[in-house]
Design a protein around this motif. Structure first.
Motif, PDB file in Angstrom:
ATOM      1  N   GLY A  10       3.722   0.367  -7.183  1.00 30.04           N
ATOM      2  CA  GLY A  10       4.399  -0.589  -6.325  1.00 30.04           C
ATOM      3  C   GLY A  10       3.629  -1.893  -6.168  1.00 30.04           C
ATOM      4  N   TRP A  11       4.202  -2.800  -5.392  1.00 26.38           N
ATOM      5  CA  TRP A  11       3.654  -4.147  -5.226  1.00 26.38           C
ATOM      6  C   TRP A  11       2.239  -4.106  -4.644  1.00 26.38           C
ATOM      7  CZ3 TRP A  11       3.896  -8.759  -6.946  1.00 26.38           C
ATOM      8  CH2 TRP A  11       3.528  -9.869  -6.181  1.00 26.38           C
ATOM      9  N   VAL A  12       2.037  -3.356  -3.591  1.00 25.02           N
ATOM     10  CA  VAL A  12       0.714  -3.242  -2.983  1.00 25.02           C
ATOM     11  C   VAL A  12      -0.105  -2.151  -3.668  1.00 25.02           C
ATOM     12  CG1 VAL A  12      -0.547  -2.755  -0.845  1.00 25.02           C
ATOM     13  CG2 VAL A  12       1.548  -4.106  -0.764  1.00 25.02           C
ATOM     14  N   GLY A  13       0.525  -1.016  -3.937  1.00 33.26           N
ATOM     15  CA  GLY A  13      -0.196   0.113  -4.519  1.00 33.26           C
ATOM     16  C   GLY A  13      -0.857  -0.207  -5.850  1.00 33.26           C
ATOM     17  N   ALA A  14      -0.165  -0.933  -6.717  1.00 32.16           N
ATOM     18  CA  ALA A  14      -0.737  -1.278  -8.024  1.00 32.16           C
ATOM     19  C   ALA A  14      -1.965  -2.163  -7.870  1.00 32.16           C
ATOM     20  CB  ALA A  14       0.307  -1.969  -8.887  1.00 32.16           C
ATOM     21  N   ALA A  15      -1.927  -3.070  -6.897  1.00 26.62           N
ATOM     22  CA  ALA A  15      -3.083  -3.931  -6.652  1.00 26.62           C
ATOM     23  C   ALA A  15      -4.258  -3.116  -6.116  1.00 26.62           C
ATOM     24  CB  ALA A  15      -2.711  -5.039  -5.673  1.00 26.62           C
ATOM     25  N   ILE A  16      -3.975  -2.126  -5.277  1.00 29.73           N
ATOM     26  CA  ILE A  16      -5.032  -1.258  -4.747  1.00 29.73           C
ATOM     27  C   ILE A  16      -5.679  -0.462  -5.877  1.00 29.73           C
ATOM     28  CG2 ILE A  16      -5.490   0.753  -3.282  1.00 29.73           C
ATOM     29  CD1 ILE A  16      -3.242  -0.294  -1.430  1.00 29.73           C
ATOM     30  N   VAL A  17      -4.844   0.088  -6.761  1.00 29.17           N
ATOM     31  CA  VAL A  17      -5.370   0.856  -7.893  1.00 29.17           C
ATOM     32  C   VAL A  17      -6.315  -0.008  -8.725  1.00 29.17           C
ATOM     33  CG1 VAL A  17      -4.772   1.956 -10.083  1.00 29.17           C
ATOM     34  CG2 VAL A  17      -3.438   2.460  -8.020  1.00 29.17           C
ATOM     35  N   ASP A  18      -5.882  -1.216  -9.068  1.00 34.17           N
ATOM     36  CA  ASP A  18      -6.724  -2.106  -9.873  1.00 34.17           C
ATOM     37  C   ASP A  18      -8.036  -2.423  -9.166  1.00 34.17           C
ATOM     38  OD1 ASP A  18      -4.849  -2.196 -11.885  1.00 34.17           O
ATOM     39  OD2 ASP A  18      -4.006  -4.128 -11.290  1.00 34.17           O
ATOM     40  N   ASP A  19      -7.961  -2.676  -7.863  1.00 30.93           N
ATOM     41  CA  ASP A  19      -9.158  -3.029  -7.106  1.00 30.93           C
ATOM     42  C   ASP A  19     -10.135  -1.855  -7.035  1.00 30.93           C
ATOM     43  OD1 ASP A  19     -10.243  -5.267  -5.271  1.00 30.93           O
ATOM     44  OD2 ASP A  19     -10.440  -3.470  -4.028  1.00 30.93           O
ATOM     45  N   LEU A  20      -9.613  -0.661  -6.811  1.00 32.20           N
ATOM     46  CA  LEU A  20     -10.470   0.521  -6.768  1.00 32.20           C
ATOM     47  C   LEU A  20     -11.156   0.768  -8.109  1.00 32.20           C
ATOM     48  CD1 LEU A  20      -8.145   2.940  -4.754  1.00 32.20           C
ATOM     49  CD2 LEU A  20     -10.396   2.131  -3.996  1.00 32.20           C
ATOM     50  N   LEU A  21     -10.391   0.648  -9.189  1.00 35.96           N
ATOM     51  CA  LEU A  21     -10.963   0.883 -10.517  1.00 35.96           C
ATOM     52  C   LEU A  21     -12.035  -0.146 -10.849  1.00 35.96           C
ATOM     53  CD1 LEU A  21      -7.701   1.749 -12.484  1.00 35.96           C
ATOM     54  CD2 LEU A  21      -9.564   3.334 -11.945  1.00 35.96           C
ATOM     55  N   ARG A  22     -11.796  -1.407 -10.498  1.00 31.78           N
ATOM     56  CA  ARG A  22     -12.803  -2.449 -10.762  1.00 31.78           C
ATOM     57  C   ARG A  22     -14.093  -2.182  -9.996  1.00 31.78           C
ATOM     58  NH1 ARG A  22      -8.352  -6.055 -10.594  1.00 31.78           N
ATOM     59  NH2 ARG A  22      -8.761  -6.448  -8.385  1.00 31.78           N
ATOM     60  N   ALA A  23     -13.958  -1.537  -8.840  1.00 38.31           N
ATOM     61  CA  ALA A  23     -15.135  -1.235  -8.018  1.00 38.31           C
ATOM     62  C   ALA A  23     -15.833   0.054  -8.457  1.00 38.31           C
ATOM     63  CB  ALA A  23     -14.730  -1.134  -6.552  1.00 38.31           C
ATOM     64  N   GLY A  24     -15.324   0.713  -9.492  1.00 37.01           N
ATOM     65  CA  GLY A  24     -15.980   1.894 -10.036  1.00 37.01           C
ATOM     66  C   GLY A  24     -15.489   3.225  -9.516  1.00 37.01           C
ATOM     67  N   HIS A  25     -14.402   3.225  -8.740  1.00 37.92           N
ATOM     68  CA  HIS A  25     -13.851   4.478  -8.219  1.00 37.92           C
ATOM     69  C   HIS A  25     -12.888   5.089  -9.244  1.00 37.92           C
ATOM     70  CE1 HIS A  25     -15.616   3.578  -4.344  1.00 37.92           C
ATOM     71  NE2 HIS A  25     -15.042   2.395  -4.358  1.00 37.92           N
ATOM     72  N   ARG A  26     -12.661   6.380  -9.116  1.00 33.06           N
ATOM     73  CA  ARG A  26     -11.646   7.067  -9.924  1.00 33.06           C
ATOM     74  C   ARG A  26     -10.340   7.120  -9.140  1.00 33.06           C
ATOM     75  NH1 ARG A  26     -12.450  12.381 -10.711  1.00 33.06           N
ATOM     76  NH2 ARG A  26     -13.960  12.538  -8.999  1.00 33.06           N
ATOM     77  N   VAL A  27      -9.243   6.975  -9.852  1.00 29.91           N
ATOM     78  CA  VAL A  27      -7.941   6.911  -9.183  1.00 29.91           C
ATOM     79  C   VAL A  27      -6.943   7.836  -9.860  1.00 29.91           C
ATOM     80  CG1 VAL A  27      -5.988   5.440  -8.553  1.00 29.91           C
ATOM     81  CG2 VAL A  27      -8.316   4.527  -8.450  1.00 29.91           C
ATOM     82  N   THR A  28      -6.220   8.573  -9.041  1.00 27.80           N
ATOM     83  CA  THR A  28      -5.025   9.293  -9.481  1.00 27.80           C
ATOM     84  C   THR A  28      -3.842   8.664  -8.757  1.00 27.80           C
ATOM     85  OG1 THR A  28      -6.187  11.376  -9.869  1.00 27.80           O
ATOM     86  CG2 THR A  28      -3.804  11.498  -9.534  1.00 27.80           C
ATOM     87  N   GLY A  29      -2.851   8.232  -9.521  1.00 29.64           N
ATOM     88  CA  GLY A  29      -1.710   7.560  -8.917  1.00 29.64           C
ATOM     89  C   GLY A  29      -0.435   8.359  -9.062  1.00 29.64           C
ATOM     90  N   LEU A  30       0.380   8.335  -8.013  1.00 30.44           N
ATOM     91  CA  LEU A  30       1.694   8.978  -8.054  1.00 30.44           C
ATOM     92  C   LEU A  30       2.707   7.977  -8.589  1.00 30.44           C
ATOM     93  CD1 LEU A  30       3.373  11.555  -7.106  1.00 30.44           C
ATOM     94  CD2 LEU A  30       3.937  10.180  -5.080  1.00 30.44           C
ATOM     95  N   ALA A  31       3.483   8.402  -9.584  1.00 31.86           N
ATOM     96  CA  ALA A  31       4.512   7.541 -10.172  1.00 31.86           C
ATOM     97  C   ALA A  31       5.766   8.356 -10.426  1.00 31.86           C
ATOM     98  CB  ALA A  31       4.019   6.921 -11.478  1.00 31.86           C
ATOM     99  N   ARG A  32       6.911   7.743 -10.200  1.00 23.38           N
ATOM    100  CA  ARG A  32       8.169   8.463 -10.388  1.00 23.38           C
ATOM    101  C   ARG A  32       8.488   8.704 -11.853  1.00 23.38           C
ATOM    102  NH1 ARG A  32      12.220   5.188  -6.502  1.00 23.38           N
ATOM    103  NH2 ARG A  32      10.864   3.491  -7.184  1.00 23.38           N
ATOM    104  N   SER A  33       7.934   7.905 -12.754  1.00 26.38           N
ATOM    105  CA  SER A  33       8.158   8.118 -14.182  1.00 26.38           C
ATOM    106  C   SER A  33       6.942   7.623 -14.954  1.00 26.38           C
ATOM    107  CB  SER A  33       9.407   7.367 -14.658  1.00 26.38           C
ATOM    108  OG  SER A  33       9.178   5.970 -14.683  1.00 26.38           O
ATOM    109  N   MET A  34       6.699   8.201 -16.117  1.00 23.92           N
ATOM    110  CA  MET A  34       5.572   7.774 -16.934  1.00 23.92           C
ATOM    111  C   MET A  34       5.809   6.370 -17.479  1.00 23.92           C
ATOM    112  SD  MET A  34       3.455  10.084 -16.479  1.00 23.92           S
ATOM    113  CE  MET A  34       2.193   9.430 -17.578  1.00 23.92           C
ATOM    114  N   GLU A  35       7.066   5.994 -17.639  1.00 23.76           N
ATOM    115  CA  GLU A  35       7.365   4.636 -18.090  1.00 23.76           C
ATOM    116  C   GLU A  35       6.837   3.610 -17.083  1.00 23.76           C
ATOM    117  OE1 GLU A  35      11.213   1.850 -19.320  1.00 23.76           O
ATOM    118  OE2 GLU A  35      11.516   3.900 -18.605  1.00 23.76           O
ATOM    119  N   LYS A  36       7.035   3.898 -15.790  1.00 23.28           N
ATOM    120  CA  LYS A  36       6.544   2.995 -14.747  1.00 23.28           C
ATOM    121  C   LYS A  36       5.025   2.999 -14.669  1.00 23.28           C
ATOM    122  CE  LYS A  36      10.472   3.084 -11.535  1.00 23.28           C
ATOM    123  NZ  LYS A  36      10.591   1.620 -11.386  1.00 23.28           N
ATOM    124  N   ALA A  37       4.408   4.052 -15.185  1.00 22.61           N
ATOM    125  CA  ALA A  37       2.966   4.233 -15.013  1.00 22.61           C
ATOM    126  C   ALA A  37       2.141   3.708 -16.184  1.00 22.61           C
ATOM    127  CB  ALA A  37       2.667   5.714 -14.813  1.00 22.61           C
TER     128      ALA A  37
END
Length: 297
Positions: A10-37
């Motif tokens: 999503g609009w905010v969630g995708a930005a959070i994922v990117d920010d966490l990954l840049r900071a060195g954290h591991r992320v698992t994200g929930l997505a309704r479809s693999m195409e969206k992910a």
């Protein structure tokens, strides 16, 4: 840390994922479809396919993480009309409350933090992080988080400004743009002196990460950069960009969006800025809206 993020595409969630990954954290994200992910996979996140109705999937993913960020919310009501939009909103709010209870239940008896997402609607002008949520609000995200906290879960709420802006925005400002195009006027209610807060989506994402890294010590954080932007000024920028008149209109002009258009949603973020050493660096709301790229959708 390993963070499970709902609404990861999503609009905010995708930005959070990117920010966490840049900071060195591991992320698992929930997505309704693999195409969206696809973006998540390319960025280095793990993806779990599912929706907010897949409660067992949510519980398992939360249990396997060191922290959870819940940003997902069904916004189908934005595209509905009339009373049907409010009914859809109530359904989304009830679903959101169930999900928060499931996510928090996965952490009971342990210490991992849970950040949920809410807004400023229904709160008084100038609200601070210390103010309690409006008990009459149909959205129960923050109330659910506080209930979990009372049971010993390290749960907290990030209150987002009503405009989380940036090029590609598909939130509330685009509703105003669409209405202006349809009616031939960029309108405001009464004198247009009710205020909205604003925050750039990348600045908002940093609030979540900084709160997690500090251990989620507060019940509420405010992702608010521009604390009080008069609605008439928002309408003026939209009118200038669309070459339309800017005029006052009665609430009926805004249809189902009238409550939001006339709301005073101005908030302080002084405590959040000091606590997290959060310094917004993105463009302000009016500067962002004054870009032609905002009007290409």
């Amino acid at each position: 840390m390993h963070v499970f993020v709902t609404g990861a595409t999503g609009w905010v969630g995708a930005a959070i994922v990117d920010d966490l990954l840049r900071a060195g954290h591991r992320v698992t994200g929930l997505a309704r479809s693999m195409e969206k992910a696809e973006h998540l996979v390319a960025a280095g996140a793990k993806v779990i396919q599912g929706s907010l109705d897949d409660l067992d999937v949510l519980r398992e993913a939360a249990s396997a993480a060191d922290a959870v960020v819940h940003t997902a919310f069904n916004h189908d009501f934005i595209h509905s009309a009339g009373n049907h939009s409010f009914t859809k909103f109530l359904e989304s709010a009830a679903q959101d409350q169930r999900v928060i209870e499931i996510l928090g239940g996965a952490f009971e008896g342990s210490s991992p933090p849970l950040l949920v997402t809410s807004g400023l609607s229904g709160l008084p002008r100038g609200v601070t992080e210390m103010d309690l949520p409006n008990p009459a609000s149909p959205r129960k995200s923050e109330a659910a988080a506080r209930t979990l906290a009372a049971r010993g879960v390290r749960a907290a709420t990030v209150r987002l400004a009503p405009s989380v802006h940036g090029i590609g925005d598909y939130g509330f400002v685009p509703v105003l743009v669409k209405l202006a195009r349809a009616t031939g006027v960029s309108a405001y209610v009464d004198e247009g002196q009710n205020c909205w807060s604003g925050v750039h989506r990348l600045d908002a994402a940093r609030v979540y990460r900084l709160a997690l890294e500090q251990g989620v010590t507060e019940p509420v954080y405010h992702a608010v950069a521009d604390e009080a932007v008069p609605f008439e000024e928002i309408a003026a920028v939209i009118g200038r960009q669309l070459n339309l008149p800017v005029e006052a209109r009665p609430r009926e002009h805004f249809g189902w969006f009238a409550t939001m258009a006339g709301a005073d949603m101005a908030a302080s973020s002084a405590h959040t800025r000091t606590l997290l050493d959060w310094q917004p660096s993105g463009p302000g709301l009016l500067a962002d809206l004054d870009q032609p790229g905002y009007y290409t959708r």
